[in-house]
Design an enzyme around this catalytic site. Structure first.
Site, short mmCIF file in Angstrom:
data_model
loop_
_atom_site.label_atom_id
_atom_site.label_comp_id
_atom_site.label_asym_id
_atom_site.label_seq_id
_atom_site.Cartn_x
_atom_site.Cartn_y
_atom_site.Cartn_z
N CYS A 183 -4.02 51.11 -101.18
CA CYS A 183 -4.27 51.56 -102.47
C CYS A 183 -3.09 51.98 -103.34
CB CYS A 183 -4.95 52.95 -102.02
SG CYS A 183 -5.44 54.04 -103.51
N CYS A 239 -2.83 54.93 -105.44
CA CYS A 239 -2.52 56.05 -104.88
C CYS A 239 -1.03 56.15 -104.36
CB CYS A 239 -3.26 56.22 -103.53
SG CYS A 239 -5.09 55.79 -103.53
N ASP A 240 -0.49 55.14 -103.93
CA ASP A 240 0.81 54.67 -103.42
C ASP A 240 1.82 54.30 -104.39
OD1 ASP A 240 0.01 56.54 -101.39
OD2 ASP A 240 -0.64 54.71 -100.28
C1 FAD Z 1 -3.87 55.52 -96.92
C2 FAD Z 1 -4.78 56.05 -98.02
C3 FAD Z 1 -4.20 56.77 -99.14
C4 FAD Z 1 -4.78 57.32 -100.07
N1 FAD Z 1 -3.95 58.03 -101.05
C5 FAD Z 1 -4.86 58.69 -102.02
C6 FAD Z 1 -4.05 59.53 -103.02
O1 FAD Z 1 -3.03 59.68 -102.89
N2 FAD Z 1 -5.15 60.12 -104.12
C7 FAD Z 1 -6.30 59.71 -104.12
O2 FAD Z 1 -7.07 60.23 -104.96
N3 FAD Z 1 -6.92 58.91 -103.34
C8 FAD Z 1 -6.27 58.41 -102.09
N4 FAD Z 1 -6.73 57.67 -101.37
C9 FAD Z 1 -8.35 57.22 -101.45
C10 FAD Z 1 -9.30 58.47 -101.19
O3 FAD Z 1 -8.84 58.64 -99.75
C11 FAD Z 1 -10.62 58.16 -101.05
O4 FAD Z 1 -11.04 57.64 -102.36
C12 FAD Z 1 -11.48 59.21 -100.72
O5 FAD Z 1 -10.87 59.70 -99.51
C13 FAD Z 1 -13.11 59.00 -100.69
O6 FAD Z 1 -13.76 60.05 -100.41
P1 FAD Z 1 -15.09 60.01 -99.59
O7 FAD Z 1 -15.57 61.44 -99.48
O8 FAD Z 1 -16.19 59.32 -100.54
O9 FAD Z 1 -14.95 59.13 -98.28
P2 FAD Z 1 -14.05 59.25 -97.09
O10 FAD Z 1 -12.81 59.92 -97.31
O11 FAD Z 1 -13.75 57.70 -96.89
O12 FAD Z 1 -14.49 60.01 -95.89
C14 FAD Z 1 -15.87 59.38 -95.42
C15 FAD Z 1 -16.15 60.37 -94.40
O13 FAD Z 1 -17.57 60.00 -93.62
C16 FAD Z 1 -17.64 60.11 -92.32
N5 FAD Z 1 -18.52 59.11 -91.89
C17 FAD Z 1 -18.65 57.83 -91.85
N6 FAD Z 1 -19.69 57.34 -91.20
C18 FAD Z 1 -20.60 58.52 -90.80
C19 FAD Z 1 -21.43 58.69 -90.01
N7 FAD Z 1 -22.40 57.77 -89.63
N8 FAD Z 1 -21.98 59.86 -89.71
C20 FAD Z 1 -21.07 61.02 -90.26
N9 FAD Z 1 -20.08 60.84 -90.83
C21 FAD Z 1 -19.71 59.59 -91.12
C22 FAD Z 1 -16.12 59.84 -91.91
O14 FAD Z 1 -15.84 60.64 -90.57
C23 FAD Z 1 -15.34 60.66 -92.99
O15 FAD Z 1 -15.31 61.94 -92.63
C24 FAD Z 1 -6.16 56.77 -100.37
C25 FAD Z 1 -6.73 56.34 -99.19
C26 FAD Z 1 -6.10 55.61 -98.18
C27 FAD Z 1 -6.88 54.86 -97.26
#
Ligand code: FAD
Length: 315
Positions: free
Chosen positions: A141, A144-145
């Protein structure tokens, strides 16, 4: 399969920023939400140590600590947070219908509303050295980084629009960006390729793949190989951005919910409504454009408001 079926008002699946924000709003609206966290409790941010761009943390924060804060906030208003994976769904297409979700193949939940916040998973190359250095200079990302590599040299791996976007974004921050493209052409749109070509500090190397990411605790370079000639070279960089795509976690919804060609859930207009009444989607699972914690949290809020208004409209 368990004999007991639990009936609830609002089920949230996924415990990233979208899920926890939905939980905070749903709990405060008295929807008594139950959340199943999935295998990655806290979501993608638990894989990073530094989150610098989430509003409200002037000195930045640790991703895992931030997600713990969000969990505590959701629980404070009464969200029941449970560990488990949604493994099967059976949605009703009727307005006011009950949606059945199976957890871990055994637990049966019947929900009046469902908020899907299962996120997306970044794809990596799969090299041992790459996996070891995630968080130590390997990232998926740039938004992000990228800031951490200000004035430094980095490589971006990929050939599509995302790779082109990440490369141009980084070119504004970094000294030099080397874009490694596996084939002898890019898949990105002509407009994006043009942007890359006219950016002075981006160098594109075609037919080139990473053989190894170099460094023990932090990235010190990459060894790249030309897949036509076999010639290897070391590129001195401190950051490696893998931009080969994301996979939305939507396999269990195939056939039930509308998705685009890459599996992202489709929501209606500016809302979080899916094609099934009472089923809402928030966060990265429905957003291939922004993919940030703050945008995920924003749509989590919207999903809870949409769920609350949907239930209100049934009364
Ligand atoms: C290394 C890294 C660094 C990042 N740094 C930043 C940053 O500094 N700033 C920023 O704004 N964004 C950052 N991001 C992006 C950010 O993490 C994502 O945009 C954000 O986490 C998305 O949130 P979400 O709630 O949509 O899903 P996610 O964070 O992807 O969470 C998905 C959830 O769904 C659950 N899940 C999946 N399938 C199932 C299922 N079948 N049943 C039940 N639960 C399930 C998983 O266990 C997880 O808890 C980063 C991403 C990465 C990979």
């Amino acid at each position: 399969m368990s004999d007991t079926i639990e009936r609830i008002k609002c089920l949230i699946i996924g415990s990233g920023p979208a899920g926890y924000t939905a939980a905070i709003y749903a709990a405060r609206a008295d929807l008594k939400p139950v959340m199943y966290t999935g295998m990655q409790m806290g979501g993608q941010l638990t894989t990073t140590t530094e989150v610098d761009n989430f509003p409200g943390y002037p000195n930045g924060t640790d991703g895992t600590a931030m997600m713990e804060d969000l969990k505590n906030q959701a629980e404070r208003f009464g969200t029941e947070v449970r560990f488990g994976m949604a493994t099967k769904i059976d949605f009703s297409s009727e307005v006011g219908g009950i949606h059945k979700v199976t957890i871990d193949e055994t637990i049966q939940i019947e929900a009046e509303t469902l908020i899907i916040s299962t996120g997306a998973t970044a794809k990596y190359l799969g090299l041992e050295s790459e996996q070891r250095l995630i968080g130590g200079g390997v990232s998926a990302c740039a938004t992000c980084d990228g800031f951490f590599y200000k004035g430094q040299d980095v490589v971006v791996v990929g050939a599509g629009d995302t790779a082109a976007e990440e490369a141009t974004y980084l070119s504004n921050i970094c000294n030099k960006v080397t874009l490694l493209v596996r084939k002898d052409y890019m898949r990105a749109s002509k407009a994006m390729q043009h942007r890359v070509a006219k950016t002075n500090n981006i160098e594109v190397k075609y037919n080139t793949e990473i053989d190894e990411v170099l460094g023990s605790n932090v990235v010190e370079g990459v060894r790249a190989v030309n897949n036509q000639t076999g010639e290897k070279e070391v590129i001195d960089v401190t950051g490696v951005f893998i931009a080969i795509g994301h996979k939305p976690n939507t396999d269990i919804f195939k056939g039930a919910l509308d998705m685009d060609e890459t599996g992202y859930l489709i929501t209606k207009g500016k809302s979080t409504k899916t094609n099934i009444p009472g089923v809402f989607a928030a966060g990265d699972v429905q957003d291939k454009e922004y993919r940030q914690a703050v945008t995920a949290a924003g749509t989590g809020c919207m999903a809870a408001l949409d769920a609350e208004r949907y239930l209100g409209s049934l009364e």
